[in-house]
Design a protein around this motif. Structure first.
Motif, PDB file in Angstrom:
ATOM      1  N   ARG A 107      -3.736   4.447  -5.425  1.00  0.00           N
ATOM      2  CA  ARG A 107      -2.925   4.677  -6.458  1.00  0.00           C
ATOM      3  C   ARG A 107      -3.111   3.756  -7.702  1.00  0.00           C
ATOM      4  NH1 ARG A 107       0.955   6.425  -2.699  1.00  0.00           N
ATOM      5  NH2 ARG A 107       1.769   4.141  -2.296  1.00  0.00           N
ATOM      6  N   HIS A 108      -3.168   2.521  -7.304  1.00  0.00           N
ATOM      7  CA  HIS A 108      -3.471   1.280  -8.066  1.00  0.00           C
ATOM      8  C   HIS A 108      -4.739   1.486  -9.007  1.00  0.00           C
ATOM      9  CE1 HIS A 108      -4.010  -2.575 -10.092  1.00  0.00           C
ATOM     10  NE2 HIS A 108      -5.271  -2.914  -9.292  1.00  0.00           N
ATOM     11  N   SER A 109      -5.872   1.689  -7.969  1.00  0.00           N
ATOM     12  CA  SER A 109      -7.207   2.057  -8.401  1.00  0.00           C
ATOM     13  C   SER A 109      -7.258   3.252  -9.837  1.00  0.00           C
ATOM     14  CB  SER A 109      -8.353   2.391  -7.302  1.00  0.00           C
ATOM     15  OG  SER A 109      -7.960   0.944  -6.605  1.00  0.00           O
ATOM     16  N   LEU A 120     -13.222   1.254  -9.403  1.00  0.00           N
ATOM     17  CA  LEU A 120     -13.949   0.643  -8.289  1.00  0.00           C
ATOM     18  C   LEU A 120     -13.536  -0.820  -8.579  1.00  0.00           C
ATOM     19  CD1 LEU A 120     -17.702   1.968  -8.479  1.00  0.00           C
ATOM     20  CD2 LEU A 120     -15.726   2.658  -7.104  1.00  0.00           C
ATOM     21  N   HIS A 121     -12.691  -1.319  -9.511  1.00  0.00           N
ATOM     22  CA  HIS A 121     -12.602  -2.730  -9.695  1.00  0.00           C
ATOM     23  C   HIS A 121     -12.355  -3.610  -8.410  1.00  0.00           C
ATOM     24  CE1 HIS A 121      -8.452  -2.013 -10.297  1.00  0.00           C
ATOM     25  NE2 HIS A 121      -8.097  -3.217 -10.137  1.00  0.00           N
ATOM     26  N   ASP A 122     -11.360  -3.126  -7.705  1.00  0.00           N
ATOM     27  CA  ASP A 122     -10.837  -3.745  -6.665  1.00  0.00           C
ATOM     28  C   ASP A 122     -11.339  -3.305  -5.193  1.00  0.00           C
ATOM     29  OD1 ASP A 122      -8.920  -5.620  -7.558  1.00  0.00           O
ATOM     30  OD2 ASP A 122      -7.324  -4.119  -7.608  1.00  0.00           O
ATOM     31  N   ILE A 123     -12.667  -2.735  -5.310  1.00  0.00           N
ATOM     32  CA  ILE A 123     -13.015  -2.115  -3.891  1.00  0.00           C
ATOM     33  C   ILE A 123     -13.336  -3.203  -2.767  1.00  0.00           C
ATOM     34  CG2 ILE A 123     -15.609  -2.189  -4.794  1.00  0.00           C
ATOM     35  CD1 ILE A 123     -13.992   0.668  -3.244  1.00  0.00           C
ATOM     36  N   ALA A 154      -6.852  -2.990 -18.355  1.00  0.00           N
ATOM     37  CA  ALA A 154      -6.082  -1.724 -17.772  1.00  0.00           C
ATOM     38  C   ALA A 154      -5.676  -2.466 -16.475  1.00  0.00           C
ATOM     39  CB  ALA A 154      -7.232  -0.937 -17.409  1.00  0.00           C
ATOM     40  N   ASP A 155      -6.225  -3.498 -15.769  1.00  0.00           N
ATOM     41  CA  ASP A 155      -5.630  -3.950 -14.553  1.00  0.00           C
ATOM     42  C   ASP A 155      -4.195  -4.452 -14.872  1.00  0.00           C
ATOM     43  OD1 ASP A 155      -5.722  -4.539 -11.974  1.00  0.00           O
ATOM     44  OD2 ASP A 155      -6.747  -6.552 -12.086  1.00  0.00           O
ATOM     45  N   ILE A 156      -4.184  -5.262 -16.083  1.00  0.00           N
ATOM     46  CA  ILE A 156      -3.027  -6.218 -16.269  1.00  0.00           C
ATOM     47  C   ILE A 156      -2.003  -4.994 -16.683  1.00  0.00           C
ATOM     48  CG2 ILE A 156      -2.005  -7.850 -17.641  1.00  0.00           C
ATOM     49  CD1 ILE A 156      -4.662  -9.096 -17.681  1.00  0.00           C
TER      50      ILE A 156
END
Ligand SMILES: [Fe+2]
Ligand SMILES: [Fe+2]
Length: 290
Positions: A114-116, A144-147, A229-231
């Motif tokens: 969900r976060h991704s 993919l950022h946190d893969i 976007a992550d923040i």
């Protein structure tokens, strides 16, 4: 275990998630200048299970194309090679990594996705508004950022547990706990895998540097879009009334995206609906996405 040993271990793990054959093929083909629409279409159509998923994705509101796309060749002509590759990679990655849905003391794989997806949809939105970056590259970068986190979770459970526990006990972010407890970060692991999967360098760098921006990144705009976007996702997913902590944002990125950052509370509800439909699309369970 130092970071090199960890990466070496990653190289030796036999059941390490590989991108499905089709995604690898498509990635390889896109490195080739001679690629033809026909060849790419035929390659994708070899995998009949993925065809309807791609068509559904490229026609979805959150991936966002206005005209109705009825076939893979139509998608390639209309959207281009790169977008079709992004669709193939996005679908393949979620299919490959969302199978193991068990939770570990509060870490829940559905929550991770969900976060991704939230970061993917927000990145796409930022890219559309700022025009700094191609929207669908941004979607894939966000997705993919946190893969590396999921790889740490599945293949290095001891290290993962150490980080997870420390983050909770010391009230740290996962990334800060990694820096404190283990010799590697999820960003580095993710970047390493992306390279192995032959993803474009811009995507690899967006994964590798999303917490510690590097001016040398292959596509700094993509990297900054995913970073911001992550923040935003971290601050707004649980509470839309939250205030953004600008001190977390890389100053150049904050400057470039100032108009979007100042109006987050206005546009976030609409984007939040898109995140919800992305989660439904990829069959990620219900969460607190309000
Ligand atoms: Fe991260
Ligand atoms: Fe993240």
């Amino acid at each position: 275990m130092d970071s090199k040993t960890i990466l070496k271990k990653l190289d030796r793990i036999d059941d390490l998630p590989t991108l499905p054959f089709i995604a690898m093929e498509v990635n390889k083909m896109l490195q080739d200048y001679d690629i033809s629409i026909n060849k790419l279409t035929k390659t994708i159509e070899k995998d009949q299970a993925i065809v309807p998923k791609i068509l559904k994705l490229v026609n979805s509101a959150f991936f966002g194309f206005r005209s109705k796309i009825g076939s893979i060749s139509h998608a390639v002509v209309l959207l281009g090679f790169n977008t079709v590759r992004n669709a193939v990679v996005s679908i393949s990655i979620i299919d490959t990594f969302s199978k193991n849905k068990e939770a570990l003391e509060g870490f829940d794989v559905a929550e991770f996705w969900r976060h991704s997806l939230a970061v993917a949809v927000i990145s796409r939105h930022l890219a559309e508004k700022t025009r700094l970056q191609l929207p669908d590259d941004s979607f894939t970068g966000g997705l993919l950022h946190d893969i590396g986190k999921i790889v740490l979770f599945q293949y290095f459970q001891d290290l993962f547990k150490k980080v997870w526990t420390s983050a909770k006990e010391n009230n740290l972010s996962f990334y800060d706990a990694e820096k404190k407890e283990i010799p590697i970060t999820h960003a580095r692991i993710g970047g390493y895998l992306a390279k192995k999967w032959q993803l474009p360098e811009s995507l690899t760098d967006a994964i590798k540097y999303h917490h510690a921006l590097s001016k040398n990144a292959n596509n700094l705009n993509l990297l900054m879009t995913v970073h911001v976007a992550d923040i935003i996702a971290n601050s707004f997913i649980t509470d839309q009334k939250n205030k953004l902590d600008f001190s977390l944002i890389y100053p150049d990125a904050a400057n470039l995206m100032k108009p979007q950052l100042e109006t987050v509370s206005e546009w976030f509800p609409e984007v939040s609906e898109k995140i919800e439909s992305a989660c439904q699309f990829f069959d990620i369970g219900e969460g607190d996405l309000k």
